[in-house]
Design a protein around this motif. Structure first.
Motif, mmCIF file in Angstrom:
data_model
loop_
_atom_site.group_PDB
_atom_site.id
_atom_site.type_symbol
_atom_site.label_atom_id
_atom_site.label_comp_id
_atom_site.label_asym_id
_atom_site.label_seq_id
_atom_site.Cartn_x
_atom_site.Cartn_y
_atom_site.Cartn_z
ATOM 1 N N ILE A 1 -96.286 1.070 -71.841
ATOM 2 C CA ILE A 1 -96.088 2.182 -73.169
ATOM 3 C C ILE A 1 -97.659 2.683 -73.395
ATOM 4 O O ILE A 1 -98.430 1.660 -73.736
ATOM 5 N N GLU A 2 -97.990 3.719 -73.141
ATOM 6 C CA GLU A 2 -99.350 4.423 -73.272
ATOM 7 C C GLU A 2 -99.323 5.639 -74.074
ATOM 8 O O GLU A 2 -100.379 6.252 -74.102
ATOM 9 N N HIS A 3 -98.176 6.036 -74.326
ATOM 10 C CA HIS A 3 -98.211 7.220 -75.379
ATOM 11 C C HIS A 3 -97.743 6.735 -76.813
ATOM 12 O O HIS A 3 -96.841 6.157 -76.636
ATOM 13 N N TYR A 4 -98.610 7.406 -77.619
ATOM 14 C CA TYR A 4 -98.394 6.860 -78.880
ATOM 15 C C TYR A 4 -98.139 8.283 -79.892
ATOM 16 O O TYR A 4 -98.820 9.417 -79.298
ATOM 17 N N LEU A 5 -97.804 8.088 -81.136
ATOM 18 C CA LEU A 5 -98.009 9.070 -82.094
ATOM 19 C C LEU A 5 -99.385 8.972 -82.841
ATOM 20 O O LEU A 5 -99.601 7.871 -83.102
ATOM 21 N N LYS A 6 -99.995 10.035 -82.999
ATOM 22 C CA LYS A 6 -101.279 9.783 -83.579
ATOM 23 C C LYS A 6 -100.996 10.339 -85.048
ATOM 24 O O LYS A 6 -100.728 11.328 -84.998
ATOM 25 N N PHE B 1 -98.417 0.641 -85.761
ATOM 26 C CA PHE B 1 -99.155 -0.756 -85.593
ATOM 27 C C PHE B 1 -100.477 -0.641 -85.397
ATOM 28 O O PHE B 1 -101.152 0.519 -85.494
ATOM 29 N N ASN B 2 -101.102 -1.838 -85.685
ATOM 30 C CA ASN B 2 -102.498 -2.219 -85.458
ATOM 31 C C ASN B 2 -102.731 -2.404 -84.025
ATOM 32 O O ASN B 2 -102.764 -3.227 -83.457
ATOM 33 N N ILE C 1 -105.193 1.930 -89.273
ATOM 34 C CA ILE C 1 -103.874 2.147 -88.494
ATOM 35 C C ILE C 1 -103.729 4.036 -88.534
ATOM 36 O O ILE C 1 -103.658 4.326 -89.447
ATOM 37 N N ASN C 2 -103.893 4.282 -87.140
ATOM 38 C CA ASN C 2 -103.404 5.634 -87.099
ATOM 39 C C ASN C 2 -102.820 5.910 -85.766
ATOM 40 O O ASN C 2 -102.419 7.211 -85.497
ATOM 41 N N LEU C 3 -102.156 4.959 -85.146
ATOM 42 C CA LEU C 3 -101.186 5.139 -84.350
ATOM 43 C C LEU C 3 -99.691 4.644 -84.475
ATOM 44 O O LEU C 3 -99.559 3.698 -85.205
ATOM 45 N N ALA C 4 -98.737 5.172 -83.933
ATOM 46 C CA ALA C 4 -97.488 4.645 -84.277
ATOM 47 C C ALA C 4 -96.628 4.795 -82.906
ATOM 48 O O ALA C 4 -97.022 5.603 -81.984
ATOM 49 N N ILE C 5 -95.958 3.603 -82.468
ATOM 50 C CA ILE C 5 -94.914 3.637 -81.292
ATOM 51 C C ILE C 5 -93.914 4.591 -81.474
ATOM 52 O O ILE C 5 -93.364 4.762 -82.668
#
Length: 190
Positions: free
Chosen positions: A22-27, A53-54, A60-64
């Protein structure tokens, strides 16, 4: 949400992705305190968009993305002993994200996933004995579609593969040296 398909791209090697990670996230547009680690991120329709997620930073600025969570839940419902993910066994560069690649590599295409490795980091474009290798895929091939779904800025190859369970057969539309053909691949468990 600032960007829907984000991954760190500070150096050229960061553009090389894998179907098995998993390498794409929500910014997220605003940095949140680490106390929000594991919290659900909702969109403006109160639908789950992702899971915060941390990532090792102070904030925290990313989400799965929810689509990864959905595929994990669907796979878990089939085999409740563990969460399973599907494996294709490829490293690639998403043509919708990379600029400046030669015409020889892209075949003039702005969408799709070109299979490339990195000899310096011992990363193979096609993993030995993996599902893609068994189906005959090779470095330099460009995957254009997975079961008639385009690989583009909103549908990465990794995202599309995770929509399917291990053991399922998918049809890939590929371009090899300018010639398009379909290849059938049976996904394996990661």
């Amino acid at each position: 949400i600032q960007k829907f398909s984000y991954h760190d791209q500070s150096k050229p090697a960061d553009f090389l992705l894998s179907t098995d990670k998993i390498e794409h996230y929500l910014k997220i547009a605003k940095d949140l305190p680490t106390a929000y680690n594991g919290a659900v991120l909702l969109n403006n329709k109160n639908e789950v968009a992702g899971l915060l997620f941390n990532s090792g930073r102070e904030t925290i600025n990313l989400a799965i993305p929810a689509y990864y969570l959905k595929s994990a839940i669907n796979n878990f419902s089939v085999n409740s002993a563990k969460v399973m993910r599907s494996r294709l066994g490829l490293s690639y560069i998403d043509l919708s994200e990379a600029l400046g690649l030669s015409q020889e590599v892209t075949e003039g295409r702005a969408k799709g996933a070109v299979l490339l490795g990195d000899a310096k980091r011992s990363i193979m474009a096609v993993a030995e004995n993996g599902p893609a290798a068994k189906a005959g895929l090779k470095a330099g091939d460009i995957i254009l579609k997975v079961n008639n779904e385009d690989i583009d800025e909103s549908n990465s190859l990794t995202k599309l593969i995770q929509d399917y369970k291990s053991g399922q057969e998918v049809t890939l539309l590929i371009s090899r040296q300018g010639q398009e053909s379909e290849v059938k691949v049976v996904l394996e468990e990661l």
